[in-house]
Motif scaffolding. Structure first.
Motif, PDB file in Angstrom:
ATOM      1  N   GLY A  47       0.827  -1.195   0.000  1.00  0.00           N
ATOM      2  CA  GLY A  47       0.000   0.000   0.000  1.00  0.00           C
ATOM      3  C   GLY A  47       0.861   1.245   0.000  1.00  0.00           C
ATOM      4  O   GLY A  47       1.985   1.233   0.480  1.00  0.00           O
ATOM      5  N   TYR A  48       0.320   2.332  -0.573  1.00  0.00           N
ATOM      6  CA  TYR A  48       1.061   3.596  -0.630  1.00  0.00           C
ATOM      7  C   TYR A  48       1.396   4.062   0.793  1.00  0.00           C
ATOM      8  O   TYR A  48       0.587   3.932   1.712  1.00  0.00           O
ATOM      9  N   ALA A  49       2.594   4.586   0.957  1.00  0.00           N
ATOM     10  CA  ALA A  49       2.986   5.080   2.282  1.00  0.00           C
ATOM     11  C   ALA A  49       3.773   6.368   2.115  1.00  0.00           C
ATOM     12  O   ALA A  49       4.502   6.539   1.131  1.00  0.00           O
ATOM     13  N   THR A  50       3.631   7.286   3.044  1.00  0.00           N
ATOM     14  CA  THR A  50       4.372   8.541   3.013  1.00  0.00           C
ATOM     15  C   THR A  50       4.585   9.022   4.445  1.00  0.00           C
ATOM     16  O   THR A  50       3.779   8.723   5.332  1.00  0.00           O
ATOM     17  N   VAL A  51       5.659   9.771   4.650  1.00  0.00           N
ATOM     18  CA  VAL A  51       5.942  10.256   6.004  1.00  0.00           C
ATOM     19  C   VAL A  51       4.815  11.138   6.531  1.00  0.00           C
ATOM     20  O   VAL A  51       4.648  11.286   7.735  1.00  0.00           O
ATOM     21  N   HIS A  52       4.036  11.716   5.620  1.00  0.00           N
ATOM     22  CA  HIS A  52       2.965  12.624   6.052  1.00  0.00           C
ATOM     23  C   HIS A  52       1.850  11.886   6.783  1.00  0.00           C
ATOM     24  O   HIS A  52       1.039  12.504   7.465  1.00  0.00           O
ATOM     25  N   GLU A  53       1.789  10.550   6.622  1.00  0.00           N
ATOM     26  CA  GLU A  53       0.737   9.762   7.263  1.00  0.00           C
ATOM     27  C   GLU A  53       1.186   9.190   8.610  1.00  0.00           C
ATOM     28  O   GLU A  53       0.411   8.519   9.283  1.00  0.00           O
ATOM     29  N   ILE A  54       2.463   9.425   8.961  1.00  0.00           N
ATOM     30  CA  ILE A  54       2.943   8.830  10.213  1.00  0.00           C
ATOM     31  C   ILE A  54       2.185   9.427  11.393  1.00  0.00           C
ATOM     32  O   ILE A  54       2.110  10.647  11.543  1.00  0.00           O
TER      33      ILE A  54
ATOM     34  N   MET B  45      24.268  24.864   2.778  1.00  0.00           N
ATOM     35  CA  MET B  45      24.080  25.963   3.730  1.00  0.00           C
ATOM     36  C   MET B  45      22.683  26.569   3.571  1.00  0.00           C
ATOM     37  O   MET B  45      22.027  26.900   4.558  1.00  0.00           O
ATOM     38  N   PHE B  46      22.234  26.715   2.313  1.00  0.00           N
ATOM     39  CA  PHE B  46      20.880  27.250   2.080  1.00  0.00           C
ATOM     40  C   PHE B  46      19.831  26.341   2.727  1.00  0.00           C
ATOM     41  O   PHE B  46      18.908  26.810   3.375  1.00  0.00           O
ATOM     42  N   ASP B  47      19.987  25.029   2.526  1.00  0.00           N
ATOM     43  CA  ASP B  47      19.027  24.097   3.109  1.00  0.00           C
ATOM     44  C   ASP B  47      19.004  24.214   4.631  1.00  0.00           C
ATOM     45  O   ASP B  47      17.954  24.138   5.261  1.00  0.00           O
ATOM     46  N   ARG B  48      20.183  24.407   5.202  1.00  0.00           N
ATOM     47  CA  ARG B  48      20.265  24.444   6.657  1.00  0.00           C
ATOM     48  C   ARG B  48      19.760  25.756   7.232  1.00  0.00           C
ATOM     49  O   ARG B  48      19.088  25.785   8.254  1.00  0.00           O
ATOM     50  N   LEU B  49      20.120  26.856   6.543  1.00  0.00           N
ATOM     51  CA  LEU B  49      19.865  28.160   7.156  1.00  0.00           C
ATOM     52  C   LEU B  49      18.656  28.873   6.574  1.00  0.00           C
ATOM     53  O   LEU B  49      18.020  29.668   7.240  1.00  0.00           O
ATOM     54  N   LEU B  50      18.345  28.618   5.308  1.00  0.00           N
ATOM     55  CA  LEU B  50      17.279  29.379   4.661  1.00  0.00           C
ATOM     56  C   LEU B  50      16.032  28.550   4.393  1.00  0.00           C
ATOM     57  O   LEU B  50      15.052  29.047   3.860  1.00  0.00           O
TER      58      LEU B  50
ATOM     59  N   TYR C 242      18.414  19.341  -1.103  1.00  0.00           N
ATOM     60  CA  TYR C 242      18.799  17.961  -0.811  1.00  0.00           C
ATOM     61  C   TYR C 242      17.780  17.234   0.056  1.00  0.00           C
ATOM     62  O   TYR C 242      18.019  16.106   0.462  1.00  0.00           O
ATOM     63  N   LEU C 243      16.707  17.868   0.419  1.00  0.00           N
ATOM     64  CA  LEU C 243      15.829  17.295   1.434  1.00  0.00           C
ATOM     65  C   LEU C 243      14.419  17.107   0.892  1.00  0.00           C
ATOM     66  O   LEU C 243      13.920  17.927   0.138  1.00  0.00           O
ATOM     67  N   SER C 244      13.821  16.010   1.328  1.00  0.00           N
ATOM     68  CA  SER C 244      12.450  15.746   0.911  1.00  0.00           C
ATOM     69  C   SER C 244      11.849  14.706   1.837  1.00  0.00           C
ATOM     70  O   SER C 244      12.529  13.770   2.242  1.00  0.00           O
ATOM     71  N   ASP C 245      10.550  14.859   2.159  1.00  0.00           N
ATOM     72  CA  ASP C 245       9.807  13.838   2.898  1.00  0.00           C
ATOM     73  C   ASP C 245      10.558  13.333   4.124  1.00  0.00           C
ATOM     74  O   ASP C 245      10.945  12.173   4.197  1.00  0.00           O
TER      75      ASP C 245
ATOM     76  N   SER D 191       9.031  20.465   6.523  1.00  0.00           N
ATOM     77  CA  SER D 191       8.340  21.022   5.356  1.00  0.00           C
ATOM     78  C   SER D 191       9.136  20.882   4.063  1.00  0.00           C
ATOM     79  O   SER D 191       8.716  21.356   3.022  1.00  0.00           O
ATOM     80  N   TYR D 192      10.314  20.268   4.124  1.00  0.00           N
ATOM     81  CA  TYR D 192      11.106  20.120   2.896  1.00  0.00           C
ATOM     82  C   TYR D 192      10.407  19.205   1.905  1.00  0.00           C
ATOM     83  O   TYR D 192       9.822  18.197   2.296  1.00  0.00           O
TER      84      TYR D 192
END
Lengths: 341, 599
Positions: free
Chosen positions: A189-196, B252-257, B262-265, B274-275
């Motif tokens: 099933g689909y999973a995402t961190v937003h559902e944790i 540095m942008f990812d960390r400070l701004l 480089y970041l997601s989920d 919120s990345y």
């Protein structure tokens, strides 16, 4: 003798050495004035040391192979593992041949052509045929390794399956592993961190019908002889799922899903009877009983092999390879996602 | 072009005669623009950083051999990071991280290339100084500032950067992930940014100087191999360091701004961040686009130095000069298209993995040519075992040993099971760490008379060499076996896995070797500083070498040569040439009547 006193001792020895040198240096300065040029006597001593220590090094490498060869991982427990191991053995053979030819020659030449009074070096600036020879020979050896290596690599990474592989998710977080089985539909099933939330630690989307029969577990059970398609996810930082006994490894990257497939071919019960594994267990347990620790029983293990924080060194999960019947029975006992949430 | 350069040089000389102004302490030692002094500044700073880096390795080796045990010495050095003398796991990771950063960048990039490029480029090509003395001084001061900030980062509240010297995000990007990713990481990034600026200023200067300021007769094919190595190293640096700069800035942008390069989920500390939309693997591509050429930025100067030292002390021409230059160029070119071999198991496209395997294994060919050419240079030589020569021979040995395991690790299929294990630690410490540090030692012993006008003590040099050579192999060779047993690197303790219990003895053995080897470096440091003031006075050409730096007077002067800049008539390797009276003919000696130019 505690390590601290050993360190102190070593430092003292070095300081003494330095002082001895100072004395010998000053006395030689008094005797002859300038004495920092390399003398024929130095060349003799250093050349002999080159031979002695150089060959000593080469021989101690042999000794290490004999003494520590047993430490290597036991025979591979996955179908593709044998291919990796034979490629490994061929590569090791080639590099060891080169090592055991080139190193002795290097140290022997250093000894043989040590400077002597009254001799002159041979002016020999290049030889195109010789240089061509040692360009072509490594190129040929590498061609073999490259072609074979790429073959193995593509069969590993792009396997052709006769039967549909079982889909299993391996989920990494600081500092533990969780697995999710795809259940009867063999679809995760689909999973995402937003559902944790709460008990839904993997963030499974309960609206997705495929998720209802998914099974979440803290131990990785695998049926022997069945191809397993792993999907790797991470929720916080990069981890790496390392299955040394199966010659398998894949990074778990937040924000994307990575994959690796292998077929376990030796059950946990069988590998415990392997003579190398038995010897290993015996050796380890001797050490453990001497230290008053629990006796160890061999288990396949999944390790984290990408630096992930303070407890990186203890991020592990047991892997149990069993017969299809045992696996089915175990799976039946586990609760589905629908049941737990 | 060469004629105009000579005219300019002579003009410079007149200029020199006119203004004979007194120098005070600050203009001479601190804010100098003289390339020789700047080289020494790089060396001393690099050595200071090296002492810190090596001492850190002593501390974490103690932890690896005796995990979670109490040592008062740990509490003495680490304070709150080793309560009751037991090292904190975060501090272990911080030590490993800063050790790597310092050794790779501060010692083996700035300390090695910075020292010898500065010292030798003008002296060996026959120039009065670098193309821009000011840029050169600026390069050092950026490096100095960057060193100060890196050292300062050790003292911040939450500890220095601890996510490994490659500082992969998200671990390095999120203070929630580990304490070291807080202020310590910010300082790490600022320090590296300044370091890169300094390195670029230096490299541009080296390239311009080598291309434009060679003396009359010094054609490219007459350059000593040191200069070829420094030139190609500088080109590698100019092309690859900017990419690391961009990687660091984006991080540095990812960390400070709050950007999401480089970041997601990410879910950490009980909340979703919120990345969105970034990729941690992108960072790895940018990092290793520098990171792999960086290996050769470190190694090539060492290979250049050893070429010079081996030829001089074998009293023979370097064998296959053109092949040596060709292999430097081939290695440099290939080094740009192999970075992916650090990333085989990041989930990259398998076809891409195949391409990187192919290009990586090709590097073995020019490397093999170099190794065989060194050995042939020794053949039928009349070897003078100076400490520099010993270190150069040891370099050939480690270059071969470490290079061979590269054939395993470069092969994607084999990399799977030893990736990030001690097998890798053994490989890169031998092929790049030891080889480069041996090259650096060889350079210091060989050119010490040129730097300080005095000789280093020979006996201490011998003792330093043998202790280092034996203990270094003793430290790193057994690590191959740990790796083949599946032991991952960067583990604070191996006690969590009973399967590794039987490796504990080997780790104790390695730590003993490490401590003896570390202590042996005290001999070198003592010898170095003692000889600066008390060593016997050097002759003008103590090693009876051919290259131009030995035609300058022992006493340093701004502008290098008191009279005209020497004109070059031959290559740098006319050692033991038939017909010549001595077993060396310096480059500025005209061809005798009927003499063939050789080479």
């Amino acid at each position: 003798m505690s390590p601290i006193s050993i360190i102190v001792l070593i430092v003292l020895v070095v300081l003494t050495l330095v002082q001895v040198m100072r004395i010998s240096e000053i006395s030689s300065e008094i005797q002859k004035g300038e004495d920092n040029e390399v003398s024929p006597k130095d060349n003799n001593t250093q050349g002999r040391l080159m031979l002695l220590v150089g060959f000593g090094f080469v021989i101690s490498v042999l000794v290490m192979y004999v003494a520590w060869g047993r430490l290597s991982l036991p025979e591979p427990s996955s179908a593709h593992g044998a291919e990796i191991d034979s490629l490994w053995n061929l590569s090791m053979l080639i590099i060891n041949i080169v090592f055991f030819i080139v190193q002795p020659i290097l140290f022997y030449f250093a000894y043989k052509y040590r400077g002597k009074k009254g001799t002159k070096a041979t002016y020999y600036e290049h030889n195109n045929r010789l240089e061509l020879f040692w360009t072509v020979v490594p190129a040929l050896a590498l061609a073999v390794l490259i072609i074979w290596g790429l073959n193995v690599w593509s069969t590993l990474m792009m396997p052709e399956n006769e039967e549909e592989p079982i889909l299993v998710e391996v989920y990494a977080q600081q500092f533990n592993w969780t697995v999710r089985y795809s259940g009867g539909d063999n679809e995760l099933g689909y999973a995402t961190v937003h559902e944790i939330a709460g008990a839904n630690i993997l963030g499974v989307d309960t609206q997705d019908p495929a998720s209802a029969d998914d099974i979440v577990a803290k131990e990785l059970h695998l049926p022997v002889g069945k191809p397993i398609q792993f999907a790797f996810r991470a929720q916080d930082v990069i981890h790496s799922a390392y299955f040394p006994h199966f010659r398998a490894q894949m990074n778990c990257v937040p924000g994307s899903v990575t994959n690796f497939q292998f077929t376990p071919i030796i059950t946990t019960a069988e590998i415990r009877q392997n003579k190398d594994v038995k010897a290993h267990v015996e050796e380890v347990n001797e050490i453990r009983t001497a230290k008053g620790e629990d006796v160890w029983e061999f288990n396949y293990v999944l390790l984290c092999n990408k630096i992930c924080g303070a407890a990186h060194y203890n991020m592990q999960m047991d892997i149990i390879v069993e017969t299809q019947d045992e696996f089915d029975a175990w799976l039946k006992e586990q609760k589905t996602v629908a049941e737990t949430l | 072009m060469s004629t105009t350069t000579t005219e300019k040089n002579n003009h410079f000389q007149d200029h020199l005669m006119e203004h004979h102004h007194e120098e005070n302490f600050f203009t001479k030692y601190i804010f100098t623009m003289d390339h020789k002094m700047i080289g020494k500044q790089f060396l001393i700073t690099g050595m200071f950083m090296g002492i810190i880096g090596v001492m850190m390795s002593m501390l974490f080796r103690l932890e690896i051999a005796y995990p979670e045990q109490s040592f008062p010495i740990l509490e003495f050095f680490l304070g709150k990071w080793a309560p009751d003398g037991i090292m904190d796991p975060n501090m272990y990771l911080a030590l490993v991280t800063i050790h790597g950063t310092i050794m790779v960048f501060f010692v083996l990039t700035a300390g090695l290339s910075g020292t010898f490029s500065n010292l030798l480029i003008p002296l060996q090509i026959g120039a009065r100084d670098m193309a821009s003395g000011f840029m050169n001084a600026l390069s050092y001061w950026f490096f100095f500032l960057s060193s100060v900030i890196m050292v300062a980062s050790l003292f911040v509240e939450a500890g220095p950067a601890a996510s490994g010297w490659t500082v992969y995000p998200p671990l390095s990007a999120l203070p929630q992930a580990m304490p070291g990713s807080g202020a310590g990481m910010t300082l790490w990034l600022i320090s590296m940014t300044l370091f890169i600026v300094g390195s670029l200023l230096g490299s541009l200067n080296y390239i311009v100087t080598v291309i434009n300021m060679r003396t009359k007769g010094m054609s490219m094919t007459r350059l000593p191999l040191t200069i070829w190595a420094f030139l190609v190293t500088a080109i590698l640096g100019v092309l690859s360091f900017p990419v690391l700069l961009s990687a660091a800035l984006l991080l540095m942008f990812d960390r400070l701004l709050g950007t999401s390069f480089y970041l997601s989920d990410i879910f950490i500390g009980g909340e979703v961040l919120s990345y969105s939309g970034g990729s941690p693997v992108l960072y790895q591509h940018l990092f290793w686009f520098l990171g792999h050429p960086e290996v050769y930025i470190i190694l090539l100067p060492a290979l250049g130095i050893s070429s010079e030292v081996i030829a001089t002390n074998s009293r023979k021409p370097i064998f296959g000069y053109r092949a040596m230059v060709g292999s430097i160029l081939a290695i440099a070119f290939l080094s740009f298209i192999v970075w992916g071999h650090h990333m085989f198991i990041t989930g990259m496209n398998p076809f891409l993995g195949s391409v990187f395997t192919f290009t990586t294994l090709l590097i073995a060919i020019p490397s093999a040519v170099k190794a065989f050419n060194y050995i042939t240079t020794l053949w039928k030589g009349n070897i003078q075992f100076t400490p520099a020569m010993l270190f150069s021979i040891a370099l050939v040995s480690t270059f071969v040993t470490g290079g061979l395991t590269g054939v395993i690790l470069g092969d994607s299929a084999l990399d799977i099971n030893v990736h990030d294990t001690y097998f890798v630690v053994a490989h890169f410490h031998i092929v790049m760490g030891l080889s480069a540090i041996y090259g650096m030692f060889a350079g210091v012993y060989h050119w010490f008379p040129k730097m300080y006008g005095r000789m280093m003590n020979k006996s201490m040099g011998y003792a330093h060499f043998w202790l280092t050579f034996i203990t270094a192999y003793g430290v790193f060779f057994p690590m191959h076996f740990l790796g083949m047993a599946g032991l991952p690197r960067r583990y604070y303790s191996n006690t969590a896995f009973p399967m590794f219990d039987n490796l504990a003895d080997i780790n104790v053995l390695i730590t003993y070797f490490a401590i003896i080897g570390g202590a042996a470096q005290l001999i070198f440091i003592f010898n170095f500083f003692y000889s600066i003031w008390r060593g016997p006075k050097a002759k003008q050409n103590p090693w009876r070498a051919n290259s131009l730096e030995w035609t300058t007077p022992v006493e340093h002067l701004h502008g290098n040569w008191p009279g005209d800049v020497p004109v070059v008539h031959r290559w740098a390797y006319d050692y033991s040439k038939p017909g010549a009276e001595e077993d060396f003919v310096p480059q500025n000696v005209p061809l005798a009547e009927g003499e063939e130019s050789g080479h």
